[in-house]
Motif scaffolding. Structure first.
Motif, short mmCIF file in Angstrom:
data_model
loop_
_atom_site.label_atom_id
_atom_site.label_comp_id
_atom_site.label_asym_id
_atom_site.label_seq_id
_atom_site.Cartn_x
_atom_site.Cartn_y
_atom_site.Cartn_z
N THR A 98 0.83 -1.21 0.00
CA THR A 98 0.00 0.00 0.00
C THR A 98 0.87 1.25 0.00
OG1 THR A 98 -1.71 1.21 1.22
CG2 THR A 98 -0.28 -0.21 2.54
N ARG A 125 4.44 1.05 9.87
CA ARG A 125 4.83 0.45 8.58
C ARG A 125 5.85 -0.66 8.81
NH1 ARG A 125 7.58 4.34 5.33
NH2 ARG A 125 7.76 2.53 3.97
N SER A 136 4.90 -1.21 2.27
CA SER A 136 4.21 0.08 2.09
C SER A 136 5.20 1.19 1.82
CB SER A 136 3.42 0.42 3.36
OG SER A 136 4.29 0.59 4.45
#
Ligand code: ADE
Ligand code: ZN
Length: 322
Positions: A98, A125, A136
């Motif tokens: 993401t 993260r 990410s």
């Protein structure tokens, strides 16, 4: 009705998410919990009352409530908890990578330090990569309703966290805030080798998409659905495979489209555009990525091939290495 097998196909296929505002993943339950521990009053009494207020006539209606909700985020742990809660949703939705947006100016203006925001998100993260196997990147967005000097100041501060930030974006009130207003700050970000993206063609006309491409030199357009009124732009986007991070439930909830069956996504794919499905602000718009896939597939009669194409596009359009 969508078939059970297509539903399974959607939930099982690995996806990346490229258009997600971390402040827009703030679920009311967590908002109340953080407000309580920070001794901040929310103007709604209950989670239910707050959810009931999520009726939007346009983008600005939403932004007013969204900025209000972000006011309870004060400490590094708040940003960590918010981000970790989103990563758990990624896991449920089989989002394996993401690229998260954050709006530092929303917090800096309340006295929260850049260090607090970036460290909270970065720690989440790292934990998500280690504990959940989700990779990410972080993209900081400039608020386009503010002036360019504020964006430049924000960028200069963000340079202290360059290793944690992959790129810069542009969000908030679109109409009346042409991309050209942010030409200098995007040029400066480019000098620093940041990746460049911008919201354009959500409520604003196709001219704003041209502006983001020509004046800001972005490599990806967020939303971009208004390109469909401009033949020349469709050709340009298809030829150059410029990614468009489409968010169907957002478009529905903000009344950019009247009905999901009128959404241009299928037509975008038919025109060879590099579009994919994202959730934008899922806590406010009624669903994370899989729900966006499901409702769009049902409304537009998408096939397994379409779903596969959208998932492939999400990887191709990401900033992941080849
Ligand atoms: N900030 C959060 N969500 C947004 C959206 N959909 N458009 C513009 N700015 C935003
Ligand atoms: Zn957005």
């Amino acid at each position: 009705m969508i078939s059970e097998s297509l539903e399974k196909y959607i939930s099982n296929i690995p996806k990346t998410e490229l258009h997600l505002h971390i402040e827009g993943s703030f679920e009311p339950e967590l908002m109340f919990e953080i407000a309580r521990r920070n001794n901040i009053n929310i103007r709604f009494k209950t989670v239910e009352e707050l959810r009931k207020a999520y009726q939007f006539g346009n983008l600005q209606d939403f932004l007013d409530i969204y900025y209000d909700g972000a006011n309870v985020l004060i400490h590094e742990q708040d940003f960590y908890d918010l981000t970790m809660a989103y990563f758990r949703k990624c896991k449920e939705n089989n989002v394996v990578h993401t690229e998260i947006f954050a709006d530092p100016q929303t917090h800096l203006s309340r006295g929260v330090k850049m260090e607090t925001i970036i460290n909270g998100i970065t720690r989440a993260r790292e934990d998500a990569e280690r504990e959940l196997g989700i990779s990410s990147y972080l993209i900081i967005c400039f608020l386009r309703h503010l002036d360019e000097d504020s964006a430049i100041e924000t960028l200069e501060e963000a340079l202290n966290y360059k290793n944690e930030i992959i790129g810069v974006g542009l969000d908030s009130s679109e109409v009346g805030n042409h991309p050209e207003k942010f030409k200098r700050v995007f040029a400066r970000a480019k000098e620093e080798d940041f990746r460049l993206v911008a919201h354009a063609g959500e409520e604003g006309p196709s001219e704003y998409i041209w502006g983001a491409l020509r004046e800001l030199n972005v490599s990806r357009i967020d939303h971009g659905i208004r390109c469909m009124n401009d033949e020349g732009l469709i050709d340009y986007l298809a030829e150059n495979q410029v990614p468009l991070t489409v968010c169907p439930l957002s478009n529905l909830k903000l009344q950019v489209v009247k009905n999901l069956s009128h959404h241009p996504l299928k037509e975008m794919l038919n025109n060879g555009l590099l579009a994919m499905i994202n959730s934008d602000d899922p806590a406010y718009f009624g669903g994370y990525v899989n729900e966006n896939f499901l409702q769009t597939a049902e409304a537009l009669n998408l096939s397994e091939e379409d779903i596969l194409q959208l998932a492939k596009n999400s990887f191709k359009a990401s900033f992941l290495p080849e």
